[in-house]
Write a protein that holds these residues in place. Structure first.
Motif, PDB file in Angstrom:
ATOM      1  N   ILE A 172       0.870  -1.184   0.000  1.00 26.47           N
ATOM      2  CA  ILE A 172       0.000   0.000   0.000  1.00 26.47           C
ATOM      3  C   ILE A 172       0.899   1.225   0.000  1.00 26.47           C
ATOM      4  O   ILE A 172       1.698   1.423   0.928  1.00 26.47           O
ATOM      5  N   LEU A 173       0.774   2.033  -1.035  1.00 22.45           N
ATOM      6  CA  LEU A 173       1.572   3.254  -1.148  1.00 22.45           C
ATOM      7  C   LEU A 173       0.655   4.465  -1.047  1.00 22.45           C
ATOM      8  O   LEU A 173      -0.373   4.538  -1.732  1.00 22.45           O
ATOM      9  N   SER A 174       1.028   5.409  -0.219  1.00 18.85           N
ATOM     10  CA  SER A 174       0.237   6.630  -0.079  1.00 18.85           C
ATOM     11  C   SER A 174       1.150   7.755   0.375  1.00 18.85           C
ATOM     12  O   SER A 174       2.305   7.525   0.769  1.00 18.85           O
ATOM     13  N   GLU A 175       0.646   8.970   0.314  1.00 17.29           N
ATOM     14  CA  GLU A 175       1.365  10.128   0.830  1.00 17.29           C
ATOM     15  C   GLU A 175       0.852  10.422   2.231  1.00 17.29           C
ATOM     16  O   GLU A 175      -0.359  10.383   2.476  1.00 17.29           O
ATOM     17  N   GLY A 176       1.762  10.679   3.151  1.00 16.73           N
ATOM     18  CA  GLY A 176       1.328  10.955   4.512  1.00 16.73           C
ATOM     19  C   GLY A 176       2.362  11.723   5.291  1.00 16.73           C
ATOM     20  O   GLY A 176       3.495  11.935   4.811  1.00 16.73           O
ATOM     21  N   PRO A 177       2.016  12.155   6.507  1.00 18.93           N
ATOM     22  CA  PRO A 177       2.981  12.870   7.347  1.00 18.93           C
ATOM     23  C   PRO A 177       4.243  12.032   7.536  1.00 18.93           C
ATOM     24  O   PRO A 177       4.159  10.824   7.798  1.00 18.93           O
ATOM     25  N   PHE A 178       5.395  12.648   7.400  1.00 23.06           N
ATOM     26  CA  PHE A 178       6.671  11.945   7.505  1.00 23.06           C
ATOM     27  C   PHE A 178       6.822  11.289   8.871  1.00 23.06           C
ATOM     28  O   PHE A 178       6.523  11.880   9.912  1.00 23.06           O
ATOM     29  N   VAL A 179       7.295  10.035   8.838  1.00 21.88           N
ATOM     30  CA  VAL A 179       7.542   9.282  10.068  1.00 21.88           C
ATOM     31  C   VAL A 179       9.044   9.051  10.187  1.00 21.88           C
ATOM     32  O   VAL A 179       9.659   8.442   9.304  1.00 21.88           O
ATOM     33  N   GLY A 180       9.656   9.545  11.250  1.00 16.80           N
ATOM     34  CA  GLY A 180      11.101   9.408  11.433  1.00 16.80           C
ATOM     35  C   GLY A 180      11.518   7.969  11.697  1.00 16.80           C
ATOM     36  O   GLY A 180      10.707   7.139  12.127  1.00 16.80           O
ATOM     37  N   ALA A 181      12.785   7.673  11.456  1.00  8.46           N
ATOM     38  CA  ALA A 181      13.308   6.318  11.660  1.00  8.46           C
ATOM     39  C   ALA A 181      13.128   5.868  13.110  1.00  8.46           C
ATOM     40  O   ALA A 181      12.929   4.677  13.381  1.00  8.46           O
ATOM     41  N   ASP A 182      13.170   6.805  14.040  1.00 11.87           N
ATOM     42  CA  ASP A 182      13.006   6.469  15.450  1.00 11.87           C
ATOM     43  C   ASP A 182      11.570   6.143  15.813  1.00 11.87           C
ATOM     44  O   ASP A 182      11.298   5.624  16.901  1.00 11.87           O
ATOM     45  N   GLU A 183      10.636   6.421  14.889  1.00 11.74           N
ATOM     46  CA  GLU A 183       9.225   6.202  15.185  1.00 11.74           C
ATOM     47  C   GLU A 183       8.633   4.962  14.505  1.00 11.74           C
ATOM     48  O   GLU A 183       7.621   4.439  14.971  1.00 11.74           O
ATOM     49  N   ILE A 184       9.253   4.512  13.424  1.00  8.36           N
ATOM     50  CA  ILE A 184       8.680   3.430  12.627  1.00  8.36           C
ATOM     51  C   ILE A 184       8.315   2.212  13.472  1.00  8.36           C
ATOM     52  O   ILE A 184       7.212   1.658  13.374  1.00  8.36           O
ATOM     53  N   LYS A 185       9.252   1.769  14.307  1.00  5.77           N
ATOM     54  CA  LYS A 185       8.998   0.564  15.094  1.00  5.77           C
ATOM     55  C   LYS A 185       7.958   0.784  16.194  1.00  5.77           C
ATOM     56  O   LYS A 185       7.456  -0.179  16.783  1.00  5.77           O
ATOM     57  N   TYR A 226       6.451  -1.275   7.837  1.00  2.00           N
ATOM     58  CA  TYR A 226       6.114   0.097   7.473  1.00  2.00           C
ATOM     59  C   TYR A 226       7.396   0.833   7.084  1.00  2.00           C
ATOM     60  O   TYR A 226       8.464   0.604   7.651  1.00  2.00           O
ATOM     61  N   LYS A 227       7.261   1.740   6.123  1.00  2.00           N
ATOM     62  CA  LYS A 227       8.417   2.524   5.686  1.00  2.00           C
ATOM     63  C   LYS A 227       7.964   3.917   5.269  1.00  2.00           C
ATOM     64  O   LYS A 227       6.955   4.074   4.584  1.00  2.00           O
ATOM     65  N   SER A 228       8.701   4.906   5.697  1.00  2.00           N
ATOM     66  CA  SER A 228       8.424   6.287   5.320  1.00  2.00           C
ATOM     67  C   SER A 228       9.657   6.834   4.601  1.00  2.00           C
ATOM     68  O   SER A 228      10.754   6.862   5.166  1.00  2.00           O
ATOM     69  N   GLU A 229       9.479   7.216   3.331  1.00  3.25           N
ATOM     70  CA  GLU A 229      10.596   7.767   2.569  1.00  3.25           C
ATOM     71  C   GLU A 229      11.001   9.125   3.140  1.00  3.25           C
ATOM     72  O   GLU A 229      10.245   9.762   3.873  1.00  3.25           O
ATOM     73  N   LYS A 230      12.189   9.586   2.785  1.00  5.11           N
ATOM     74  CA  LYS A 230      12.641  10.906   3.238  1.00  5.11           C
ATOM     75  C   LYS A 230      11.681  11.963   2.719  1.00  5.11           C
ATOM     76  O   LYS A 230      11.280  11.953   1.555  1.00  5.11           O
ATOM     77  N   TYR A 240       5.828  15.947   4.556  1.00  2.00           N
ATOM     78  CA  TYR A 240       5.141  14.765   4.009  1.00  2.00           C
ATOM     79  C   TYR A 240       6.120  13.932   3.193  1.00  2.00           C
ATOM     80  O   TYR A 240       7.106  14.438   2.664  1.00  2.00           O
ATOM     81  N   SER A 241       5.798  12.633   3.090  1.00  2.00           N
ATOM     82  CA  SER A 241       6.606  11.731   2.274  1.00  2.00           C
ATOM     83  C   SER A 241       5.746  10.558   1.824  1.00  2.00           C
ATOM     84  O   SER A 241       4.584  10.414   2.243  1.00  2.00           O
ATOM     85  N   THR A 242       6.315   9.702   0.979  1.00  2.00           N
ATOM     86  CA  THR A 242       5.617   8.486   0.559  1.00  2.00           C
ATOM     87  C   THR A 242       5.718   7.462   1.681  1.00  2.00           C
ATOM     88  O   THR A 242       6.797   7.177   2.195  1.00  2.00           O
ATOM     89  N   PHE A 243       4.561   6.944   2.067  1.00  2.00           N
ATOM     90  CA  PHE A 243       4.498   5.963   3.151  1.00  2.00           C
ATOM     91  C   PHE A 243       4.067   4.629   2.557  1.00  2.00           C
ATOM     92  O   PHE A 243       3.132   4.563   1.759  1.00  2.00           O
ATOM     93  N   SER A 244       4.760   3.558   2.922  1.00  2.00           N
ATOM     94  CA  SER A 244       4.414   2.247   2.373  1.00  2.00           C
ATOM     95  C   SER A 244       4.158   1.234   3.478  1.00  2.00           C
ATOM     96  O   SER A 244       4.796   1.262   4.535  1.00  2.00           O
ATOM     97  N   VAL A 245       3.182   0.370   3.204  1.00  2.00           N
ATOM     98  CA  VAL A 245       2.880  -0.761   4.079  1.00  2.00           C
ATOM     99  C   VAL A 245       3.054  -2.008   3.232  1.00  2.00           C
ATOM    100  O   VAL A 245       2.447  -2.128   2.164  1.00  2.00           O
ATOM    101  N   ALA A 246       3.889  -2.930   3.675  1.00  2.00           N
ATOM    102  CA  ALA A 246       4.125  -4.168   2.930  1.00  2.00           C
ATOM    103  C   ALA A 246       3.653  -5.349   3.773  1.00  2.00           C
ATOM    104  O   ALA A 246       4.052  -5.495   4.937  1.00  2.00           O
ATOM    105  N   LEU A 247       2.772  -6.180   3.185  1.00  2.00           N
ATOM    106  CA  LEU A 247       2.272  -7.358   3.865  1.00  2.00           C
ATOM    107  C   LEU A 247       2.642  -8.604   3.079  1.00  2.00           C
ATOM    108  O   LEU A 247       2.615  -8.597   1.840  1.00  2.00           O
TER     109      LEU A 247
END
Length: 252
Positions: A172-185, A226-230, A240-247
């Motif tokens: 699932i690819l979408s645009e959303g508020p940027f999520v920092g590397a320290d927040e992903i987990k 989950y992954k948030s691009e720079k 904002y950045s591209t946010f991806s969810v991979a299942l």
């Protein structure tokens, strides 16, 4: 479960059920308008064009689907109160593509309001069948609701299915508020909400959606990342950045 934990569960559940109830109310009001319920007892036939008839059918389907989500959410409450209750939930044959397609249709009103287009791309539309507990229904709904809710207007949410012998990969690819590397987990943690997500929606969310997703995914051996691009742009001062969810959903 302590009294505080029990009270928190009640508050959390009420919040989610109120949200579903508001959606149900919206669909019901739209259906009432289309069917001209103000003409009840006036012995007048319902006359509508094909396009209007399709809209009525879709609204009726969405009402049925939302009622199923109510049941799913209540089942989830049972499991939270008593983890052994999962053994009592029915196991069913599930078309995983169909579940995402249903969630897309249920979120049509929200995506139209946000001017966000939800696209599903799949090699085979009928997909393959997996065995799952009934609460799996809420997983695609929560993921797509999250993607649409946080997407800026006039953006797309793209869902891609790729089938392998032993699993189906869903992205699932979408645009959303940027999520920092320290927040992903931390995203799947109960009540956790990203710093930038709070700037966009600081009052309606309770940080439960991805927690529920994680619980259901683990229950079905579904791998999810989950992954948030720079971030590359801002909307109203929020990065904002591209946010991806991979299942990765295992196939029997």
């Amino acid at each position: 479960m302590t009294n505080n934990e029990h009270n928190d569960l009640v508050l959390e559940s009420m919040h989610e059920l109120r949200y579903f109830n508001q959606q149900l109310k919206n669909f019901s009001e739209q259906l009432s308008i289309e069917l001209r319920s103000d003409k009840v007892d006036q012995n007048k036939t319902i006359d509508m064009k094909v396009q209007q008839a399709d809209k009525v059918r879709n609204l009726a389907t969405n009402i049925v689907n939302l009622s199923q989500l109510f049941t799913t959410r209540i089942d989830f409450i049972d499991v939270e109160l008593n983890p052994n209750a999962i053994e009592q939930l029915p196991i069913q044959k599930v078309n995983i593509y169909g579940k995402f397609d249903k969630a897309k249709k249920m979120l049509h009103a929200l995506s139209r309001k946000k001017k966000v287009k939800v696209n599903i791309k799949s090699e085979v539309k009928d997909g393959r069948i997996i065995e799952a507990y009934s609460i799996i229904d809420i997983l695609p709904y929560l993921l797509l609701d999250n993607a649409v809710k946080y997407s800026p207007e006039q953006n797309d949410v793209d869902i891609t299915f790729v089938y392998y012998n032993d699993c189906v990969k869903i992205e699932i690819l979408s645009e959303g508020p940027f999520v920092g590397a320290d927040e992903i987990k931390k995203l799947a943690g109960k009540h956790y909400r990203g710093r930038n997500a709070l700037k966009v929606d600081d009052c309606t969310g309770r940080g439960l959606g991805l927690y529920f997703v994680g619980y259901i995914a683990e229950l079905h051996d579904i791998d999810i990342t989950y992954k948030s691009e720079k971030y590359s742009y801002e909307v109203n001062g929020v990065p904002y950045s591209t946010f991806s969810v991979a299942l990765s959903v295992p196939l029997q």
